[in-house]
Motif scaffolding. Structure first.
Motif, PDB file in Angstrom:
ATOM      1  N   ASP A   1     -62.405   2.069 -43.156  1.00  0.00           N
ATOM      2  CA  ASP A   1     -61.978   0.880 -42.427  1.00  0.00           C
ATOM      3  C   ASP A   1     -62.551  -0.376 -43.070  1.00  0.00           C
ATOM      4  O   ASP A   1     -61.994  -1.461 -42.953  1.00  0.00           O
ATOM      5  CB  ASP A   1     -62.453   0.916 -40.971  1.00  0.00           C
ATOM      6  CG  ASP A   1     -61.830   2.029 -40.156  1.00  0.00           C
ATOM      7  OD1 ASP A   1     -60.957   2.753 -40.680  1.00  0.00           O
ATOM      8  OD2 ASP A   1     -62.226   2.180 -38.992  1.00  0.00           O
TER       9      ASP A   1
ATOM     10  N   GLU B   1     -52.808  -0.215 -43.324  1.00  0.00           N
ATOM     11  CA  GLU B   1     -53.215  -1.597 -43.042  1.00  0.00           C
ATOM     12  C   GLU B   1     -53.699  -2.294 -44.314  1.00  0.00           C
ATOM     13  O   GLU B   1     -53.346  -3.440 -44.572  1.00  0.00           O
ATOM     14  CB  GLU B   1     -54.313  -1.622 -41.974  1.00  0.00           C
ATOM     15  CG  GLU B   1     -53.870  -1.107 -40.627  1.00  0.00           C
ATOM     16  CD  GLU B   1     -52.692  -1.890 -40.056  1.00  0.00           C
ATOM     17  OE1 GLU B   1     -52.727  -3.136 -40.106  1.00  0.00           O
ATOM     18  OE2 GLU B   1     -51.743  -1.244 -39.576  1.00  0.00           O
TER      19      GLU B   1
ATOM     20  N   LYS C   1     -51.057  -3.723 -46.638  1.00  0.00           N
ATOM     21  CA  LYS C   1     -50.426  -4.985 -46.234  1.00  0.00           C
ATOM     22  C   LYS C   1     -51.230  -6.190 -46.726  1.00  0.00           C
ATOM     23  O   LYS C   1     -50.686  -7.275 -46.866  1.00  0.00           O
ATOM     24  CB  LYS C   1     -50.313  -5.059 -44.710  1.00  0.00           C
ATOM     25  CG  LYS C   1     -49.402  -4.011 -44.105  1.00  0.00           C
ATOM     26  CD  LYS C   1     -49.453  -4.097 -42.590  1.00  0.00           C
ATOM     27  CE  LYS C   1     -48.707  -2.938 -41.946  1.00  0.00           C
ATOM     28  NZ  LYS C   1     -48.888  -2.928 -40.489  1.00  0.00           N
ATOM     29  N   GLU C   2     -52.496  -5.979 -46.979  1.00  0.00           N
ATOM     30  CA  GLU C   2     -53.400  -7.090 -47.282  1.00  0.00           C
ATOM     31  C   GLU C   2     -53.823  -7.177 -48.748  1.00  0.00           C
ATOM     32  O   GLU C   2     -54.139  -8.264 -49.241  1.00  0.00           O
ATOM     33  CB  GLU C   2     -54.644  -6.944 -46.393  1.00  0.00           C
ATOM     34  CG  GLU C   2     -55.577  -8.106 -46.442  1.00  0.00           C
ATOM     35  CD  GLU C   2     -56.729  -7.951 -45.457  1.00  0.00           C
ATOM     36  OE1 GLU C   2     -57.676  -8.721 -45.584  1.00  0.00           O
ATOM     37  OE2 GLU C   2     -56.678  -7.064 -44.584  1.00  0.00           O
TER      38      GLU C   2
END
Length: 167
Positions: free
Chosen positions: A88, A135, A138-139
């Motif tokens: 994460d 996630e 996407k960044e």
């Protein structure tokens, strides 16, 4: 976007007080700061090692990235401690990519610890290591994602200690 220093805490143990370390620890502070890492930190200090510990040795306003980069590069051994939330943290993944680079170029020894995590989840980015990459994609640019996945694959394939609830 650059990772934030609080995403992943890191520490290194030194025997000579210089910028060259014996051990670099990479861990997700949010997951294990108040249990496993606290005990490991104490054991290292009790053994007479000078431990670089984020909450003790980083100063407010200090550039964390270059400090950690020097610590990783100057270490003989890196110990990434994989917990369920390790991936994460963009900061932890950045550290791991640096560790693997030093492993490849400087033959730095890497001794992974899988803390309540199956090594195959690290190696194959499954379980808690899978969803978060959707996630991250996407960044971050594909080359960064690839370096992180490659690093997880390399270290996930190394023999390490598996600590789980049954042990």
């Amino acid at each position: 976007m650059a990772p934030t220093p609080t995403d992943c805490a890191s520490s290194a143990a030194s025997t000579n007080g210089s910028s060259s370390y014996d051990i670099f620890l990479s861990f997700r502070g949010e997951d294990i700061r108040n249990n496993f890492i606290s005990f490991l930190h104490k054991a290292l200090k009790d053994a007479g090692l000078n431990v670089f510990f984020d909450s003790e040795n980083l100063w407010t306003g200090e550039a964390i990235g270059p400090t950690l980069q020097r610590a990783i590069e100057g270490s003989k051994i890196s110990i990434p401690i994989f917990s369920s939330g390790y991936a994460d943290s963009k900061w932890c993944l950045w550290e791991l990519a640096q560790i693997v680079q030093c492993h490849r170029t400087n033959n730095q020894l890497v001794l992974p610890i899988f803390f309540h995590v199956d090594p195959s989840h690290v190696r194959n980015q499954t379980g808690s290591f899978e969803k978060i990459f959707h996630e991250h994609e996407k960044e971050f640019k594909p080359d960064i994602i690839k370096s992180w996945k490659d690093a997880l694959g390399v270290v996930g394939n190394l023999k390490g200690d598996v600590l789980d609830e049954t042990k």
